[in-house]
Enzyme design. Sequence first.
Site, PDB file in Angstrom:
ATOM      1  N   GLY A  49     -31.849  32.262  33.142  1.00  0.00           N
ATOM      2  CA  GLY A  49     -32.086  33.133  32.280  1.00  0.00           C
ATOM      3  C   GLY A  49     -33.017  34.352  32.581  1.00  0.00           C
ATOM      4  O   GLY A  49     -32.894  35.624  32.348  1.00  0.00           O
ATOM      5  N   GLU A 107     -40.514  34.180  32.879  1.00  0.00           N
ATOM      6  CA  GLU A 107     -39.526  33.467  32.190  1.00  0.00           C
ATOM      7  C   GLU A 107     -38.789  34.483  31.140  1.00  0.00           C
ATOM      8  O   GLU A 107     -39.355  35.605  30.806  1.00  0.00           O
ATOM      9  CB  GLU A 107     -40.241  32.659  31.034  1.00  0.00           C
ATOM     10  CG  GLU A 107     -40.808  31.106  31.428  1.00  0.00           C
ATOM     11  CD  GLU A 107     -39.525  30.098  31.122  1.00  0.00           C
ATOM     12  OE1 GLU A 107     -38.283  30.580  30.832  1.00  0.00           O
ATOM     13  OE2 GLU A 107     -39.542  29.070  31.180  1.00  0.00           O
ATOM     14  N   ASP A 108     -37.734  34.135  30.777  1.00  0.00           N
ATOM     15  CA  ASP A 108     -36.952  34.964  29.868  1.00  0.00           C
ATOM     16  C   ASP A 108     -37.550  34.803  28.469  1.00  0.00           C
ATOM     17  O   ASP A 108     -37.808  35.786  27.685  1.00  0.00           O
ATOM     18  CB  ASP A 108     -35.455  34.708  30.004  1.00  0.00           C
ATOM     19  CG  ASP A 108     -35.082  33.252  29.904  1.00  0.00           C
ATOM     20  OD1 ASP A 108     -36.004  32.379  29.844  1.00  0.00           O
ATOM     21  OD2 ASP A 108     -33.888  32.844  29.896  1.00  0.00           O
ATOM     22  N   LYS A 139     -40.507  33.250  20.727  1.00  0.00           N
ATOM     23  CA  LYS A 139     -40.224  33.042  19.386  1.00  0.00           C
ATOM     24  C   LYS A 139     -41.189  32.416  18.649  1.00  0.00           C
ATOM     25  O   LYS A 139     -42.033  31.611  19.526  1.00  0.00           O
ATOM     26  CB  LYS A 139     -39.139  32.107  19.383  1.00  0.00           C
ATOM     27  CG  LYS A 139     -37.668  32.856  19.788  1.00  0.00           C
ATOM     28  CD  LYS A 139     -36.657  31.738  19.724  1.00  0.00           C
ATOM     29  CE  LYS A 139     -35.231  32.334  20.040  1.00  0.00           C
ATOM     30  NZ  LYS A 139     -33.961  31.534  19.911  1.00  0.00           N
ATOM     31  N   VAL A 161     -30.500  34.538  20.533  1.00  0.00           N
ATOM     32  CA  VAL A 161     -30.424  35.858  21.084  1.00  0.00           C
ATOM     33  C   VAL A 161     -29.591  35.973  22.492  1.00  0.00           C
ATOM     34  O   VAL A 161     -29.745  34.806  23.155  1.00  0.00           O
ATOM     35  CB  VAL A 161     -31.710  36.745  21.523  1.00  0.00           C
ATOM     36  CG1 VAL A 161     -32.133  37.092  19.858  1.00  0.00           C
ATOM     37  CG2 VAL A 161     -32.538  36.053  22.131  1.00  0.00           C
ATOM     38  N   ASP A 167     -27.897  33.671  27.610  1.00  0.00           N
ATOM     39  CA  ASP A 167     -26.496  33.476  27.670  1.00  0.00           C
ATOM     40  C   ASP A 167     -26.087  32.526  26.342  1.00  0.00           C
ATOM     41  O   ASP A 167     -27.155  32.040  25.886  1.00  0.00           O
ATOM     42  CB  ASP A 167     -25.911  32.581  28.657  1.00  0.00           C
ATOM     43  CG  ASP A 167     -26.404  31.046  28.430  1.00  0.00           C
ATOM     44  OD1 ASP A 167     -27.730  30.812  28.444  1.00  0.00           O
ATOM     45  OD2 ASP A 167     -25.578  30.309  28.306  1.00  0.00           O
TER      46      ASP A 167
HETATM   47  P1  IMP Z   1     -37.547  25.979  25.002  1.00  0.00           P
HETATM   48  O1  IMP Z   1     -37.810  25.001  25.969  1.00  0.00           O
HETATM   49  O2  IMP Z   1     -37.311  25.775  23.869  1.00  0.00           O
HETATM   50  O3  IMP Z   1     -38.847  27.128  25.010  1.00  0.00           O
HETATM   51  O4  IMP Z   1     -36.299  26.808  25.475  1.00  0.00           O
HETATM   52  C1  IMP Z   1     -36.442  27.400  26.859  1.00  0.00           C
HETATM   53  C2  IMP Z   1     -35.017  27.920  27.441  1.00  0.00           C
HETATM   54  O5  IMP Z   1     -34.147  27.852  26.325  1.00  0.00           O
HETATM   55  C3  IMP Z   1     -35.173  29.343  27.665  1.00  0.00           C
HETATM   56  O6  IMP Z   1     -35.626  29.566  29.180  1.00  0.00           O
HETATM   57  C4  IMP Z   1     -33.646  29.635  27.681  1.00  0.00           C
HETATM   58  O7  IMP Z   1     -32.840  29.330  28.755  1.00  0.00           O
HETATM   59  C5  IMP Z   1     -33.088  29.035  26.279  1.00  0.00           C
HETATM   60  N1  IMP Z   1     -33.383  29.540  24.912  1.00  0.00           N
HETATM   61  C6  IMP Z   1     -34.165  29.664  23.996  1.00  0.00           C
HETATM   62  N2  IMP Z   1     -33.759  30.338  23.113  1.00  0.00           N
HETATM   63  C7  IMP Z   1     -32.742  31.063  23.459  1.00  0.00           C
HETATM   64  C8  IMP Z   1     -32.154  32.081  22.756  1.00  0.00           C
HETATM   65  O8  IMP Z   1     -32.309  32.643  21.779  1.00  0.00           O
HETATM   66  N3  IMP Z   1     -31.043  32.486  23.673  1.00  0.00           N
HETATM   67  C9  IMP Z   1     -30.500  31.941  24.960  1.00  0.00           C
HETATM   68  N4  IMP Z   1     -31.341  31.020  25.519  1.00  0.00           N
HETATM   69  C10 IMP Z   1     -32.336  30.462  24.906  1.00  0.00           C
END
Ligand code: IMP
Length: 191
Positions: A49, A107-108, A139, A161, A167
């Site tokens: 990402g 990070e994305d 978020k 998103v 993706d």
């Molecule tokens: P977390 O561990 O919940 O913070 O999720 C991290 C990863 O989930 C990110 O690096 C993304 O690859 C993916 N991710 C989280 N939200 C989204 C989104 O809205 N769209 C696409 N990928 C997401």
Amino acid sequence: MQDAWYDADIERVIVNEEQIQDKTDELAAQIAADYASVDHLLLICVLKGAVMFTADFARALGRQGIPVDLEFMAASSYGQGTTSSGVVRILKDLDRDVAGRHVLVVEDIVDSGLTLSWLLKYLESRSAASVEVVTLLRKPGAMRSAPPLKYVGFDIPTEFVVGYGLDYAERYREVPYVGVLKPEVYTRPKL
Ligand code: IMP
């Protein structure tokens, strides 16, 4: 010019190309000032990402006069769906030792922060001199559970998103902006 194939699938743009570019330059200026005394900052791009943001961010830092080394890691907490599983798997590990290095994880998006918390512990266990995070998107869920984030581009709503590296089922990464997909996209049969 022909319309891009993906425009028809996007319901709403959340962050446009110009906003991404301006914010990238702004973050690079801030980070260049904070790391002025560091010799060769190590950027760790979290695949897949963060690939677009890392590429643009590394070049923005270059324009600020900051040399960087680039490393790539892939860790996954998402399958084909749109909610976090909390299970982190290393898909690609670092090629080089991070001991004694000043590390900036690129990070994305930080959603629950589960992936990131795990990654930061992992880097600390490998004796990095310092570890900070720059994320383009955050978020609201991240406020509760995520580790402290020093550099954040945009706070966005709790919506799934795509674009600019993000993706849905491996698609839409090449979209140059960040947007929300039309609901019918999710009900289409997967290719
Ligand atoms: P977390 O561990 O919940 O913070 O999720 C991290 C990863 O989930 C990110 O690096 C993304 O690859 C993916 N991710 C989280 N939200 C989204 C989104 O809205 N769209 C696409 N990928 C997401």
